[in-house]
Design an enzyme around this catalytic site. Sequence first.
Site, short mmCIF file in Angstrom:
data_model
loop_
_atom_site.label_atom_id
_atom_site.label_comp_id
_atom_site.label_asym_id
_atom_site.label_seq_id
_atom_site.Cartn_x
_atom_site.Cartn_y
_atom_site.Cartn_z
N GLU A 58 0.88 -1.13 -0.17
CA GLU A 58 0.04 -0.03 -0.07
C GLU A 58 0.84 1.24 -0.01
O GLU A 58 1.99 1.41 0.95
CB GLU A 58 -0.95 -0.09 1.30
CG GLU A 58 -1.64 1.44 1.44
CD GLU A 58 -2.41 1.98 0.64
OE1 GLU A 58 -3.24 1.24 -0.12
OE2 GLU A 58 -2.33 3.15 0.23
N ALA A 85 -22.32 0.79 1.51
CA ALA A 85 -23.38 -0.17 2.01
C ALA A 85 -23.15 -1.24 0.87
O ALA A 85 -22.41 -1.13 -0.26
CB ALA A 85 -24.70 0.14 1.74
N ARG A 104 -16.98 3.63 6.12
CA ARG A 104 -15.84 2.90 5.44
C ARG A 104 -14.57 2.60 6.17
O ARG A 104 -13.95 1.57 6.27
CB ARG A 104 -15.41 3.84 4.19
CG ARG A 104 -16.72 4.11 3.33
CD ARG A 104 -16.27 5.15 2.28
NE ARG A 104 -15.11 4.59 1.45
CZ ARG A 104 -15.57 4.27 0.13
NH1 ARG A 104 -16.54 4.39 -0.43
NH2 ARG A 104 -14.56 3.61 -0.65
N ARG A 144 -20.00 15.09 0.76
CA ARG A 144 -20.32 13.91 1.58
C ARG A 144 -20.50 14.44 3.06
O ARG A 144 -19.35 15.14 3.34
CB ARG A 144 -19.68 12.69 1.45
CG ARG A 144 -19.88 12.00 0.06
CD ARG A 144 -19.32 10.65 0.29
NE ARG A 144 -18.03 10.84 -0.28
CZ ARG A 144 -17.44 9.72 -0.47
NH1 ARG A 144 -17.72 8.66 -0.36
NH2 ARG A 144 -15.85 9.98 -0.89
N ASP A 164 -12.04 -1.54 -8.31
CA ASP A 164 -12.05 -0.12 -9.18
C ASP A 164 -10.84 -0.28 -10.41
O ASP A 164 -11.26 0.67 -11.44
CB ASP A 164 -11.80 1.00 -8.27
CG ASP A 164 -13.14 1.66 -7.58
OD1 ASP A 164 -14.36 0.65 -7.86
OD2 ASP A 164 -13.52 2.82 -7.28
N ALA A 181 -18.03 -1.31 -4.78
CA ALA A 181 -17.42 -2.09 -3.90
C ALA A 181 -18.05 -3.59 -3.94
O ALA A 181 -17.32 -4.61 -4.08
CB ALA A 181 -17.37 -1.47 -2.31
P1 FAD Z 1 -10.01 2.00 -3.61
O1 FAD Z 1 -10.62 2.27 -2.39
O2 FAD Z 1 -9.48 3.07 -4.54
O3 FAD Z 1 -8.24 1.66 -3.01
C1 FAD Z 1 -7.17 1.79 -3.80
C2 FAD Z 1 -6.17 1.43 -2.78
O4 FAD Z 1 -4.88 1.47 -3.66
C3 FAD Z 1 -5.88 2.85 -1.98
O5 FAD Z 1 -5.64 2.40 -0.69
C4 FAD Z 1 -4.71 3.48 -2.60
O6 FAD Z 1 -3.93 4.26 -1.51
C5 FAD Z 1 -3.79 2.30 -3.04
N1 FAD Z 1 -3.09 2.46 -4.15
C6 FAD Z 1 -3.27 3.45 -5.36
N2 FAD Z 1 -2.39 3.44 -6.10
C7 FAD Z 1 -1.42 2.51 -5.84
C8 FAD Z 1 0.22 2.36 -6.06
N3 FAD Z 1 0.62 2.99 -7.24
N4 FAD Z 1 0.94 1.50 -5.36
C9 FAD Z 1 0.20 1.17 -4.08
N5 FAD Z 1 -0.80 1.29 -3.54
C10 FAD Z 1 -1.81 2.14 -4.35
N6 FAD Z 1 -19.82 1.06 -3.51
C11 FAD Z 1 -20.74 0.33 -2.94
O7 FAD Z 1 -20.66 -0.97 -3.15
N7 FAD Z 1 -21.61 0.44 -1.98
C12 FAD Z 1 -21.61 1.97 -1.81
O8 FAD Z 1 -22.68 2.38 -1.00
C13 FAD Z 1 -20.80 2.82 -2.46
N8 FAD Z 1 -20.80 4.24 -2.14
C14 FAD Z 1 -19.99 4.98 -2.84
C15 FAD Z 1 -20.23 6.53 -2.69
C16 FAD Z 1 -19.47 7.43 -3.37
C17 FAD Z 1 -19.71 8.87 -3.19
C18 FAD Z 1 -18.26 6.85 -4.20
C19 FAD Z 1 -17.30 7.65 -4.88
C20 FAD Z 1 -18.17 5.48 -4.22
C21 FAD Z 1 -19.05 4.63 -3.64
N9 FAD Z 1 -18.75 3.08 -3.88
C22 FAD Z 1 -19.63 2.39 -3.24
C23 FAD Z 1 -17.89 2.84 -4.64
C24 FAD Z 1 -16.68 2.24 -3.70
O9 FAD Z 1 -16.26 3.24 -2.95
C25 FAD Z 1 -15.39 1.58 -4.91
O10 FAD Z 1 -16.02 0.79 -5.74
C26 FAD Z 1 -14.49 1.02 -3.64
O11 FAD Z 1 -13.87 1.74 -2.72
C27 FAD Z 1 -13.34 0.44 -4.60
O12 FAD Z 1 -12.23 -0.19 -3.74
P2 FAD Z 1 -10.77 -0.49 -4.28
O13 FAD Z 1 -10.22 -1.21 -3.07
O14 FAD Z 1 -11.07 -1.28 -5.45
O15 FAD Z 1 -10.37 0.79 -4.49
#
Ligand code: FAD
Length: 433
Positions: free
Chosen positions: A37, A50, A120, A197, A313, A326
């Site tokens: 990370e 959620a 979160r 938010r 994502d 998510a």
């Molecule tokens: P991220 O949460 O973006 O995590 C990526 C991680 O990688 C981070 O810790 C970052 O620091 C790290 N990183 C990035 N680049 C590098 C690198 N080069 N080297 C090492 N580490 C790195 N989804 C739902 O299912 N339910 C909901 O209610 C919902 N509400 C939402 C509301 C809002 C306003 C938004 C914007 C999104 C919402 N989502 C929701 C979507 C959800 O937030 C995302 O799909 C989810 O957070 C994705 O998780 P992730 O771990 O794939 O990516």
Amino acid sequence: MGSIAPPLQVAVVGGGIIGVMTAIGLRRRGINAIIYERASTWHEVSAGFAFTGAAREWMEMIDPALVELLSSMSGKSDASTSNAYWNGFHPRTNEEAEDESKSLLFRTPTNNLSFWGCVRSQFLKGMAAMLPEEASIFGKQLAGYDEVNDKVILHFDDGSTAEADVLLGCDGIHSATRKVMLAGESRAGFSHTATYRTMVPIDVGIKALGQKVAKNACNHLGPNADLLCYPVMSMTLLNIAVFAYEDSEFPDPDRMTVQVDRSEIAKVFQGFSPQIADIWKLYPEKVVKWGIFDLEDNPPSTYARGRACLVGDAAHASTPYMGVGACTGVEDALVICTLLESVQQKALAGEELKEALGEALQTYSGARLERGRWIHHHSRQMGQMYHWRYGPTGRDPQRMKQKLEENWGKVVTYDVLAPLQPELRALARSHRK
Ligand code: FAD
């Protein structure tokens, strides 16, 4: 070269919600997953989000302890059997705004949606506590990777390297893994919407928006903006999110956030019903505005190449209008955990690792690509609909309800395991409680 003694070494790049969940699932299957990370510690925002009932079922197959954790911190309510969509624009008094006969546009039954909300940052910390300390290394920003002698070599921006059998890019919307894997072919773009938010004590929320917000998720729709709220933290807090259409480009596309005065929210809701128009008063004076980016305009052509693949994502960043970004990552996590467990079993049985791994990652991509694209495409559509900008539904509540239910149906009835062979499906299910 090629056959190794398990455990499989997996580098999970990114310790967000999906990276951590995937690492938990892999470790439960005896696979040595290490998270790299870039931040110096676990970090997530204190905003609500959620998971659907369907996502919880997949989550249980990753590790039942994840559902127990979510349950312990969720605002789950048996009263929350529907999502309510209110007219946020036309009512002229608070009484009218809260009168179902005048201002409720429609309800959709939640069925298997039955969202459980949580904070979160708390959920991430709770999950991180399920991992041994050696499973996460902080301050490691992936700059690039290459494949040498049947290994992936990760290069970090501090000049250090790490080695693994597989790299899972869980590094979010601006994924460095994706950039390297696809040579920049796919990148996130501004959806021309932004969000503001906050969370307030539930009684403060009720005072501002009425008793209706205490139990159900309520979305207040109107021209170019909507206001979504739902209780979290066992009904003690109200999560509030304002979403607004933006004509211009976002000022800082790399950071995706900008600090603004709360008066910007007042402008968004100018002319809306009084409760909605006043919502800016519940925000601190300076607020973070989040630009909403997704992969809709430039999606990846594949989720896997060589020994690397994209999860969460990084693969299918979506706008939040279906609220399942998510949840879709949970689906990815289950599929990749299952496939890698099967690779590990094959390696144990003496099969060539290289071939099994290559096949598994391509199966992953094949199983997930269409679903990921469907999610970001329809999520954008839902945002346009909430903002009364989507031609086929216009401002017609019945057409909106029909469209929404059609999409929700596809969100929650989708069989994540269907693209997999029967023995893989059985393997996935074997981890349920
Ligand atoms: P991220 O949460 O973006 O995590 C990526 C991680 O990688 C981070 O810790 C970052 O620091 C790290 N990183 C990035 N680049 C590098 C690198 N080069 N080297 C090492 N580490 C790195 N989804 C739902 O299912 N339910 C909901 O209610 C919902 N509400 C939402 C509301 C809002 C306003 C938004 C914007 C999104 C919402 N989502 C929701 C979507 C959800 O937030 C995302 O799909 C989810 O957070 C994705 O998780 P992730 O771990 O794939 O990516």
